[in-house]
Design a protein around this motif. Structure first.
Motif, PDB file in Angstrom:
ATOM      1  N   GLY A 117       0.802  -1.212   0.000  1.00 39.65           N
ATOM      2  CA  GLY A 117       0.000   0.000   0.000  1.00 39.65           C
ATOM      3  C   GLY A 117       0.839   1.268   0.000  1.00 39.65           C
ATOM      4  O   GLY A 117       2.014   1.270   0.372  1.00 39.65           O
ATOM      5  N   PHE A 118       0.205   2.342  -0.394  1.00 38.15           N
ATOM      6  CA  PHE A 118       0.879   3.637  -0.524  1.00 38.15           C
ATOM      7  C   PHE A 118       1.291   4.229   0.820  1.00 38.15           C
ATOM      8  O   PHE A 118       2.071   5.178   0.850  1.00 38.15           O
ATOM      9  CB  PHE A 118      -0.010   4.618  -1.310  1.00 38.15           C
ATOM     10  CG  PHE A 118      -1.338   4.909  -0.669  1.00 38.15           C
ATOM     11  CD1 PHE A 118      -1.497   6.009   0.161  1.00 38.15           C
ATOM     12  CD2 PHE A 118      -2.429   4.079  -0.898  1.00 38.15           C
ATOM     13  CE1 PHE A 118      -2.727   6.282   0.749  1.00 38.15           C
ATOM     14  CE2 PHE A 118      -3.665   4.342  -0.313  1.00 38.15           C
ATOM     15  CZ  PHE A 118      -3.815   5.448   0.516  1.00 38.15           C
ATOM     16  N   ARG A 119       0.810   3.684   1.934  1.00 43.25           N
ATOM     17  CA  ARG A 119       1.179   4.169   3.272  1.00 43.25           C
ATOM     18  C   ARG A 119       2.055   3.173   4.019  1.00 43.25           C
ATOM     19  O   ARG A 119       2.011   3.099   5.247  1.00 43.25           O
ATOM     20  CB  ARG A 119      -0.075   4.457   4.096  1.00 43.25           C
ATOM     21  CG  ARG A 119      -0.853   5.645   3.590  1.00 43.25           C
ATOM     22  CD  ARG A 119      -2.003   6.003   4.478  1.00 43.25           C
ATOM     23  NE  ARG A 119      -2.732   7.132   3.907  1.00 43.25           N
ATOM     24  CZ  ARG A 119      -4.038   7.301   3.998  1.00 43.25           C
ATOM     25  NH1 ARG A 119      -4.776   6.432   4.672  1.00 43.25           N
ATOM     26  NH2 ARG A 119      -4.612   8.338   3.443  1.00 43.25           N
ATOM     27  N   GLN A 120       2.875   2.432   3.291  1.00 41.24           N
ATOM     28  CA  GLN A 120       3.742   1.447   3.930  1.00 41.24           C
ATOM     29  C   GLN A 120       5.198   1.635   3.472  1.00 41.24           C
ATOM     30  O   GLN A 120       5.767   0.798   2.791  1.00 41.24           O
ATOM     31  CB  GLN A 120       3.253   0.033   3.630  1.00 41.24           C
ATOM     32  CG  GLN A 120       1.940  -0.267   4.328  1.00 41.24           C
ATOM     33  CD  GLN A 120       1.404  -1.624   3.968  1.00 41.24           C
ATOM     34  OE1 GLN A 120       0.571  -1.751   3.088  1.00 41.24           O
ATOM     35  NE2 GLN A 120       1.896  -2.645   4.650  1.00 41.24           N
ATOM     36  N   PRO A 121       5.822   2.743   3.875  1.00 38.59           N
ATOM     37  CA  PRO A 121       7.194   2.999   3.441  1.00 38.59           C
ATOM     38  C   PRO A 121       8.174   1.932   3.901  1.00 38.59           C
ATOM     39  O   PRO A 121       9.162   1.647   3.214  1.00 38.59           O
ATOM     40  CB  PRO A 121       7.516   4.366   4.050  1.00 38.59           C
ATOM     41  CG  PRO A 121       6.548   4.519   5.183  1.00 38.59           C
ATOM     42  CD  PRO A 121       5.301   3.785   4.761  1.00 38.59           C
ATOM     43  N   GLU A 122       7.910   1.304   5.055  1.00 37.10           N
ATOM     44  CA  GLU A 122       8.807   0.251   5.525  1.00 37.10           C
ATOM     45  C   GLU A 122       8.754  -0.958   4.589  1.00 37.10           C
ATOM     46  O   GLU A 122       9.774  -1.620   4.362  1.00 37.10           O
ATOM     47  CB  GLU A 122       8.506  -0.138   6.975  1.00 37.10           C
ATOM     48  CG  GLU A 122       7.184  -0.854   7.204  1.00 37.10           C
ATOM     49  CD  GLU A 122       5.917   0.006   7.129  1.00 37.10           C
ATOM     50  OE1 GLU A 122       4.836  -0.571   7.323  1.00 37.10           O
ATOM     51  OE2 GLU A 122       5.983   1.229   6.899  1.00 37.10           O
ATOM     52  N   ALA A 123       7.581  -1.233   4.022  1.00 37.15           N
ATOM     53  CA  ALA A 123       7.458  -2.341   3.073  1.00 37.15           C
ATOM     54  C   ALA A 123       8.182  -1.991   1.772  1.00 37.15           C
ATOM     55  O   ALA A 123       8.871  -2.840   1.184  1.00 37.15           O
ATOM     56  CB  ALA A 123       5.995  -2.660   2.808  1.00 37.15           C
ATOM     57  N   VAL A 124       8.053  -0.762   1.326  1.00 37.74           N
ATOM     58  CA  VAL A 124       8.767  -0.328   0.114  1.00 37.74           C
ATOM     59  C   VAL A 124      10.271  -0.510   0.323  1.00 37.74           C
ATOM     60  O   VAL A 124      10.969  -1.058  -0.537  1.00 37.74           O
ATOM     61  CB  VAL A 124       8.417   1.132  -0.245  1.00 37.74           C
ATOM     62  CG1 VAL A 124       9.343   1.676  -1.335  1.00 37.74           C
ATOM     63  CG2 VAL A 124       6.956   1.239  -0.664  1.00 37.74           C
ATOM     64  N   ARG A 125      10.784  -0.088   1.465  1.00 36.10           N
ATOM     65  CA  ARG A 125      12.222  -0.247   1.751  1.00 36.10           C
ATOM     66  C   ARG A 125      12.625  -1.723   1.765  1.00 36.10           C
ATOM     67  O   ARG A 125      13.670  -2.098   1.233  1.00 36.10           O
ATOM     68  CB  ARG A 125      12.584   0.416   3.082  1.00 36.10           C
ATOM     69  CG  ARG A 125      12.606   1.936   3.016  1.00 36.10           C
ATOM     70  CD  ARG A 125      13.200   2.562   4.274  1.00 36.10           C
ATOM     71  NE  ARG A 125      12.480   2.208   5.494  1.00 36.10           N
ATOM     72  CZ  ARG A 125      11.409   2.855   5.961  1.00 36.10           C
ATOM     73  NH1 ARG A 125      10.928   3.890   5.308  1.00 36.10           N
ATOM     74  NH2 ARG A 125      10.831   2.464   7.090  1.00 36.10           N
ATOM     75  N   LEU A 126      11.792  -2.564   2.371  1.00 33.21           N
ATOM     76  CA  LEU A 126      12.074  -3.997   2.414  1.00 33.21           C
ATOM     77  C   LEU A 126      12.212  -4.561   1.000  1.00 33.21           C
ATOM     78  O   LEU A 126      13.214  -5.215   0.679  1.00 33.21           O
ATOM     79  CB  LEU A 126      10.959  -4.743   3.156  1.00 33.21           C
ATOM     80  CG  LEU A 126      10.980  -6.271   3.000  1.00 33.21           C
ATOM     81  CD1 LEU A 126      12.194  -6.879   3.681  1.00 33.21           C
ATOM     82  CD2 LEU A 126       9.685  -6.872   3.519  1.00 33.21           C
ATOM     83  N   TYR A 127      11.222  -4.314   0.156  1.00 34.95           N
ATOM     84  CA  TYR A 127      11.239  -4.915  -1.180  1.00 34.95           C
ATOM     85  C   TYR A 127      12.368  -4.359  -2.038  1.00 34.95           C
ATOM     86  O   TYR A 127      12.997  -5.109  -2.784  1.00 34.95           O
ATOM     87  CB  TYR A 127       9.872  -4.782  -1.837  1.00 34.95           C
ATOM     88  CG  TYR A 127       8.819  -5.498  -1.021  1.00 34.95           C
ATOM     89  CD1 TYR A 127       8.995  -6.827  -0.639  1.00 34.95           C
ATOM     90  CD2 TYR A 127       7.681  -4.847  -0.572  1.00 34.95           C
ATOM     91  CE1 TYR A 127       8.064  -7.487   0.147  1.00 34.95           C
ATOM     92  CE2 TYR A 127       6.746  -5.492   0.210  1.00 34.95           C
ATOM     93  CZ  TYR A 127       6.939  -6.818   0.561  1.00 34.95           C
ATOM     94  OH  TYR A 127       6.020  -7.467   1.350  1.00 34.95           O
ATOM     95  N   LEU A 128      12.660  -3.083  -1.910  1.00 37.25           N
ATOM     96  CA  LEU A 128      13.810  -2.525  -2.641  1.00 37.25           C
ATOM     97  C   LEU A 128      15.100  -3.198  -2.174  1.00 37.25           C
ATOM     98  O   LEU A 128      15.959  -3.548  -2.992  1.00 37.25           O
ATOM     99  CB  LEU A 128      13.888  -1.014  -2.444  1.00 37.25           C
ATOM    100  CG  LEU A 128      12.797  -0.194  -3.127  1.00 37.25           C
ATOM    101  CD1 LEU A 128      12.882   1.267  -2.689  1.00 37.25           C
ATOM    102  CD2 LEU A 128      12.870  -0.323  -4.645  1.00 37.25           C
ATOM    103  N   SER A 129      15.225  -3.414  -0.866  1.00 37.73           N
ATOM    104  CA  SER A 129      16.441  -4.030  -0.334  1.00 37.73           C
ATOM    105  C   SER A 129      16.584  -5.491  -0.761  1.00 37.73           C
ATOM    106  O   SER A 129      17.687  -6.032  -0.758  1.00 37.73           O
ATOM    107  CB  SER A 129      16.473  -3.942   1.201  1.00 37.73           C
ATOM    108  OG  SER A 129      15.583  -4.876   1.787  1.00 37.73           O
ATOM    109  N   GLN A 130      15.481  -6.113  -1.149  1.00 38.31           N
ATOM    110  CA  GLN A 130      15.482  -7.516  -1.586  1.00 38.31           C
ATOM    111  C   GLN A 130      15.618  -7.634  -3.108  1.00 38.31           C
ATOM    112  O   GLN A 130      15.478  -8.726  -3.655  1.00 38.31           O
ATOM    113  CB  GLN A 130      14.202  -8.218  -1.134  1.00 38.31           C
ATOM    114  CG  GLN A 130      14.013  -8.302   0.368  1.00 38.31           C
ATOM    115  CD  GLN A 130      14.980  -9.263   1.031  1.00 38.31           C
ATOM    116  OE1 GLN A 130      15.850  -8.844   1.770  1.00 38.31           O
ATOM    117  NE2 GLN A 130      14.853 -10.540   0.774  1.00 38.31           N
TER     118      GLN A 130
END
Length: 169
Positions: A117-130
């Motif tokens: 979701g658009f309000r989950q910056p921690e998830a965005v960081r996780l997937y970019l890091s993976q």
């Protein structure tokens, strides 16, 4: 301290408090934003051979979860990434994602897909890091993706690398 991955059914009673908590977190962030087009899910999507639902246990206690289901014939879609609130920022979600990728490759998938979701910056960081590739502009304000023509979902893809096989004589 003993840790292990275990395959489960998404209907297992032990998962219900965890999944209820996960959906409560989504509701706290988004209200009913995603409820208007919520997908009805089938348990069989998350069962072998086409799908998988795993938990990471520490000393018999579930500390993280994750799943994949078929997106298309070559692509598995990651779902239900969750980590115990008291254990976040320790790399557990990354371990779940890596295990899901490993198992998807073994199941015959060659790529992964997911949305967050658009309000989950921690998830965005996780997937970019993976190593996931965003299918959206990282330089835009994520809230823009909550307004038409967008649907609030931030999409990612990743091609799975097949490990090199050693040649025997």
């Amino acid at each position: 301290m003993s840790e292990r991955f275990r395959d489960v059914s998404p209907e297992d009673a032990e998962l219900q408090p965890i999944l209820n908590g996960l959906f409560a977190e989504y509701a706290a962030r988004y209200g009913d934003y995603f409820s208007r087009d919520a997908e009805v899910e089938n348990t069989e999507w998350y069962l072998a051979p086409q799908g998988l639902f795993i938990v990471l246990e520490r000393d018999g206690v579930i500390i993280a979860t994750g799943a994949y289901k078929p997106y298309d014939a070559q692509t598995a879609e990651i779902k239900r990434i969750w980590t115990d609130k008291t254990l976040r920022q320790q790399g557990l979600a990354g371990r779940i994602v890596a295990e899901l990728e490993r198992r998807a490759l073994l199941a015959g998938y060659s790529q992964m897909y997911l949305t967050t979701g658009f309000r989950q910056p921690e998830a965005v960081r996780l997937y970019l890091s993976q190593g996931y590739q965003p299918q959206f502009d990282l330089n835009r304000d994520p809230e823009e993706y909550s307004r038409p023509p967008f649907d609030g979902r931030l999409r990612f893809t990743k091609v799975l690398a097949v490990p090199a096989l050693s040649k025997s004589a």
